[in-house]
Design a protein around this motif. Structure first.
Motif, PDB file in Angstrom:
ATOM      1  N   SER A 203       0.827  -1.201   0.000  1.00 18.02           N
ATOM      2  CA  SER A 203       0.000   0.000   0.000  1.00 18.02           C
ATOM      3  C   SER A 203       0.857   1.244   0.000  1.00 18.02           C
ATOM      4  O   SER A 203       1.914   1.278   0.617  1.00 18.02           O
ATOM      5  N   THR A 204       0.360   2.261  -0.661  1.00 17.59           N
ATOM      6  CA  THR A 204       1.036   3.553  -0.681  1.00 17.59           C
ATOM      7  C   THR A 204       0.481   4.393   0.463  1.00 17.59           C
ATOM      8  O   THR A 204      -0.728   4.536   0.619  1.00 17.59           O
ATOM      9  N   ILE A 205       1.400   4.913   1.271  1.00 19.36           N
ATOM     10  CA  ILE A 205       1.047   5.721   2.442  1.00 19.36           C
ATOM     11  C   ILE A 205       1.473   7.161   2.165  1.00 19.36           C
ATOM     12  O   ILE A 205       2.593   7.398   1.719  1.00 19.36           O
ATOM     13  N   ASN A 206       0.589   8.118   2.451  1.00 14.17           N
ATOM     14  CA  ASN A 206       0.903   9.530   2.219  1.00 14.17           C
ATOM     15  C   ASN A 206       1.637  10.145   3.400  1.00 14.17           C
ATOM     16  O   ASN A 206       1.231  11.161   3.952  1.00 14.17           O
ATOM     17  N   LYS A 207       2.683   9.481   3.799  1.00 12.60           N
ATOM     18  CA  LYS A 207       3.602   9.961   4.835  1.00 12.60           C
ATOM     19  C   LYS A 207       5.001   9.569   4.377  1.00 12.60           C
ATOM     20  O   LYS A 207       5.166   8.597   3.643  1.00 12.60           O
ATOM     21  N   SER A 208       6.002  10.299   4.847  1.00 11.40           N
ATOM     22  CA  SER A 208       7.374   9.910   4.520  1.00 11.40           C
ATOM     23  C   SER A 208       7.678   8.582   5.214  1.00 11.40           C
ATOM     24  O   SER A 208       6.985   8.181   6.155  1.00 11.40           O
ATOM     25  N   GLN A 209       8.716   7.932   4.757  1.00 16.38           N
ATOM     26  CA  GLN A 209       9.119   6.649   5.359  1.00 16.38           C
ATOM     27  C   GLN A 209       9.362   6.845   6.855  1.00 16.38           C
ATOM     28  O   GLN A 209       8.900   6.049   7.678  1.00 16.38           O
ATOM     29  N   LYS A 210      10.072   7.909   7.216  1.00 13.93           N
ATOM     30  CA  LYS A 210      10.379   8.181   8.624  1.00 13.93           C
ATOM     31  C   LYS A 210       9.103   8.449   9.427  1.00 13.93           C
ATOM     32  O   LYS A 210       8.930   7.928  10.530  1.00 13.93           O
TER      33      LYS A 210
ATOM     34  N   PHE B 206       6.014   7.433   8.827  1.00  7.46           N
ATOM     35  CA  PHE B 206       5.208   6.224   8.992  1.00  7.46           C
ATOM     36  C   PHE B 206       5.873   5.262   9.976  1.00  7.46           C
ATOM     37  O   PHE B 206       5.201   4.642  10.793  1.00  7.46           O
ATOM     38  N   PHE B 207       7.197   5.166   9.923  1.00  4.48           N
ATOM     39  CA  PHE B 207       7.927   4.336  10.884  1.00  4.48           C
ATOM     40  C   PHE B 207       7.657   4.838  12.308  1.00  4.48           C
ATOM     41  O   PHE B 207       7.374   4.054  13.207  1.00  4.48           O
ATOM     42  N   GLU B 208       7.730   6.154  12.509  1.00  7.29           N
ATOM     43  CA  GLU B 208       7.481   6.727  13.833  1.00  7.29           C
ATOM     44  C   GLU B 208       6.021   6.552  14.251  1.00  7.29           C
ATOM     45  O   GLU B 208       5.729   6.327  15.419  1.00  7.29           O
ATOM     46  N   PHE B 209       5.100   6.627  13.281  1.00 10.10           N
ATOM     47  CA  PHE B 209       3.682   6.388  13.566  1.00 10.10           C
ATOM     48  C   PHE B 209       3.491   4.969  14.109  1.00 10.10           C
ATOM     49  O   PHE B 209       2.853   4.759  15.130  1.00 10.10           O
ATOM     50  N   LEU B 210       4.080   3.972  13.436  1.00  8.39           N
ATOM     51  CA  LEU B 210       3.946   2.582  13.876  1.00  8.39           C
ATOM     52  C   LEU B 210       4.738   2.305  15.152  1.00  8.39           C
ATOM     53  O   LEU B 210       4.384   1.411  15.914  1.00  8.39           O
ATOM     54  N   SER B 211       5.803   3.064  15.385  1.00  8.89           N
ATOM     55  CA  SER B 211       6.611   2.877  16.591  1.00  8.89           C
ATOM     56  C   SER B 211       5.832   3.278  17.843  1.00  8.89           C
ATOM     57  O   SER B 211       6.105   2.781  18.932  1.00  8.89           O
ATOM     58  N   ASN B 212       4.887   4.199  17.684  1.00  8.35           N
ATOM     59  CA  ASN B 212       4.006   4.579  18.785  1.00  8.35           C
ATOM     60  C   ASN B 212       2.838   3.597  18.761  1.00  8.35           C
ATOM     61  O   ASN B 212       1.904   3.739  17.977  1.00  8.35           O
ATOM     62  N   LEU B 213       2.885   2.587  19.612  1.00  5.64           N
ATOM     63  CA  LEU B 213       1.911   1.500  19.569  1.00  5.64           C
ATOM     64  C   LEU B 213       0.467   1.966  19.743  1.00  5.64           C
ATOM     65  O   LEU B 213      -0.455   1.326  19.256  1.00  5.64           O
ATOM     66  N   GLU B 214       0.270   3.089  20.405  1.00  8.55           N
ATOM     67  CA  GLU B 214      -1.077   3.634  20.577  1.00  8.55           C
ATOM     68  C   GLU B 214      -1.728   3.884  19.204  1.00  8.55           C
ATOM     69  O   GLU B 214      -2.944   3.787  19.059  1.00  8.55           O
ATOM     70  N   ASN B 215      -0.918   4.177  18.198  1.00  9.11           N
ATOM     71  CA  ASN B 215      -1.448   4.470  16.868  1.00  9.11           C
ATOM     72  C   ASN B 215      -2.064   3.250  16.180  1.00  9.11           C
ATOM     73  O   ASN B 215      -2.832   3.399  15.231  1.00  9.11           O
ATOM     74  N   PHE B 216      -1.732   2.050  16.632  1.00  4.96           N
ATOM     75  CA  PHE B 216      -2.335   0.861  16.038  1.00  4.96           C
ATOM     76  C   PHE B 216      -3.849   0.848  16.235  1.00  4.96           C
ATOM     77  O   PHE B 216      -4.572   0.205  15.476  1.00  4.96           O
ATOM     78  N   ARG B 217      -4.326   1.563  17.245  1.00  6.06           N
ATOM     79  CA  ARG B 217      -5.776   1.669  17.486  1.00  6.06           C
ATOM     80  C   ARG B 217      -6.474   2.200  16.225  1.00  6.06           C
ATOM     81  O   ARG B 217      -7.554   1.743  15.871  1.00  6.06           O
TER      82      ARG B 217
ATOM     83  N   SER C 122       7.612  12.435   0.551  1.00  7.87           N
ATOM     84  CA  SER C 122       6.317  12.559   1.224  1.00  7.87           C
ATOM     85  C   SER C 122       5.444  11.308   1.120  1.00  7.87           C
ATOM     86  O   SER C 122       4.285  11.330   1.492  1.00  7.87           O
ATOM     87  N   SER C 123       6.003  10.209   0.621  1.00 17.19           N
ATOM     88  CA  SER C 123       5.208   8.976   0.563  1.00 17.19           C
ATOM     89  C   SER C 123       6.106   7.742   0.678  1.00 17.19           C
ATOM     90  O   SER C 123       7.307   7.795   0.401  1.00 17.19           O
ATOM     91  N   CYS C 124       5.476   6.656   1.097  1.00 14.16           N
ATOM     92  CA  CYS C 124       6.203   5.402   1.223  1.00 14.16           C
ATOM     93  C   CYS C 124       5.274   4.252   0.861  1.00 14.16           C
ATOM     94  O   CYS C 124       4.065   4.441   0.702  1.00 14.16           O
ATOM     95  N   GLU C 125       5.846   3.091   0.740  1.00 15.37           N
ATOM     96  CA  GLU C 125       5.071   1.888   0.446  1.00 15.37           C
ATOM     97  C   GLU C 125       5.237   0.955   1.632  1.00 15.37           C
ATOM     98  O   GLU C 125       6.329   0.802   2.166  1.00 15.37           O
ATOM     99  N   SER C 126       4.129   0.337   2.037  1.00 13.66           N
ATOM    100  CA  SER C 126       4.182  -0.557   3.187  1.00 13.66           C
ATOM    101  C   SER C 126       3.538  -1.889   2.845  1.00 13.66           C
ATOM    102  O   SER C 126       2.610  -1.960   2.042  1.00 13.66           O
ATOM    103  N   GLN C 127       4.055  -2.946   3.463  1.00 19.41           N
ATOM    104  CA  GLN C 127       3.473  -4.273   3.319  1.00 19.41           C
ATOM    105  C   GLN C 127       3.594  -4.982   4.659  1.00 19.41           C
ATOM    106  O   GLN C 127       4.610  -4.868   5.345  1.00 19.41           O
ATOM    107  N   LEU C 128       2.548  -5.712   5.021  1.00 18.43           N
ATOM    108  CA  LEU C 128       2.541  -6.491   6.259  1.00 18.43           C
ATOM    109  C   LEU C 128       2.763  -7.959   5.939  1.00 18.43           C
ATOM    110  O   LEU C 128       2.137  -8.498   5.024  1.00 18.43           O
ATOM    111  N   LEU C 129       3.655  -8.584   6.703  1.00 13.74           N
ATOM    112  CA  LEU C 129       3.938 -10.008   6.547  1.00 13.74           C
ATOM    113  C   LEU C 129       3.624 -10.711   7.855  1.00 13.74           C
ATOM    114  O   LEU C 129       4.073 -10.280   8.916  1.00 13.74           O
ATOM    115  N   PHE C 130       2.857 -11.772   7.788  1.00 13.16           N
ATOM    116  CA  PHE C 130       2.511 -12.556   8.961  1.00 13.16           C
ATOM    117  C   PHE C 130       3.169 -13.920   8.816  1.00 13.16           C
ATOM    118  O   PHE C 130       3.027 -14.573   7.788  1.00 13.16           O
TER     119      PHE C 130
END
Length: 129
Positions: A8-15, A17-28, A91-99
């Motif tokens: 998925s393309t995220i409208n945030k820089s790589q840094k 989005f990384f910081e967003f996910l690093s704050n676990l509260e944001n997973f809500r 200003s954008s990054c690509e993300s993928q989740l692997l389980f």
């Protein structure tokens, strides 16, 4: 058992989005609508969805700014959820989740569809941030 979301393309820089996910509260913000419980406790969070048991995820590894690995806190369920983050532009990054999970065949058959739907939902909601 290995599952992956679409990229998925995220409208945030790589840094960002990384910081967003690093704050676990944001997973809500990324959780499905049928969430019943969500609590952050230090480097872990616990959540439950309707009809599912509670799951605690713990930060296992962070690799600035391209990877975060969360793992199950319980040894009964051995799995990891990895977020890969690749820079597209400033200003954008690509993300993928692997389980990746180590389940017996019967358990894998029961949880495969709900887990795929879960990681797809996380991924889709991330594109709307």
């Amino acid at each position: 058992m290995n599952l992956e979301s679409k990229k998925s393309t995220i409208n945030k820089s790589q840094k960002e989005f990384f910081e967003f996910l690093s704050n676990l509260e944001n997973f809500r913000q990324l959780m499905p609508e049928n969430i019943e419980k969500f609590e952050v406790d230090g480097e872990s969070f616990i959540f439950s969805l309707k009809g599912m048991p509670e799951i605690r995820l713990v930060v296992k590894e962070k690799q600035e700014f391209d990877k975060i690995i969360l793992g199950a806190a319980s040894s009964k369920l051995n799995f990891t959820l990895t977020a890969l983050i690749n820079k597209i532009s400033d200003s954008s990054c690509e993300s993928q989740l692997l389980f990746e999970g180590d389940f017996n065949p019967m358990m894998a058959m029961m949880v495969k569809k709900p887990l795929q739907k879960f990681i797809d939902t996380l991924s889709e909601k991330a594109t709307n941030l």
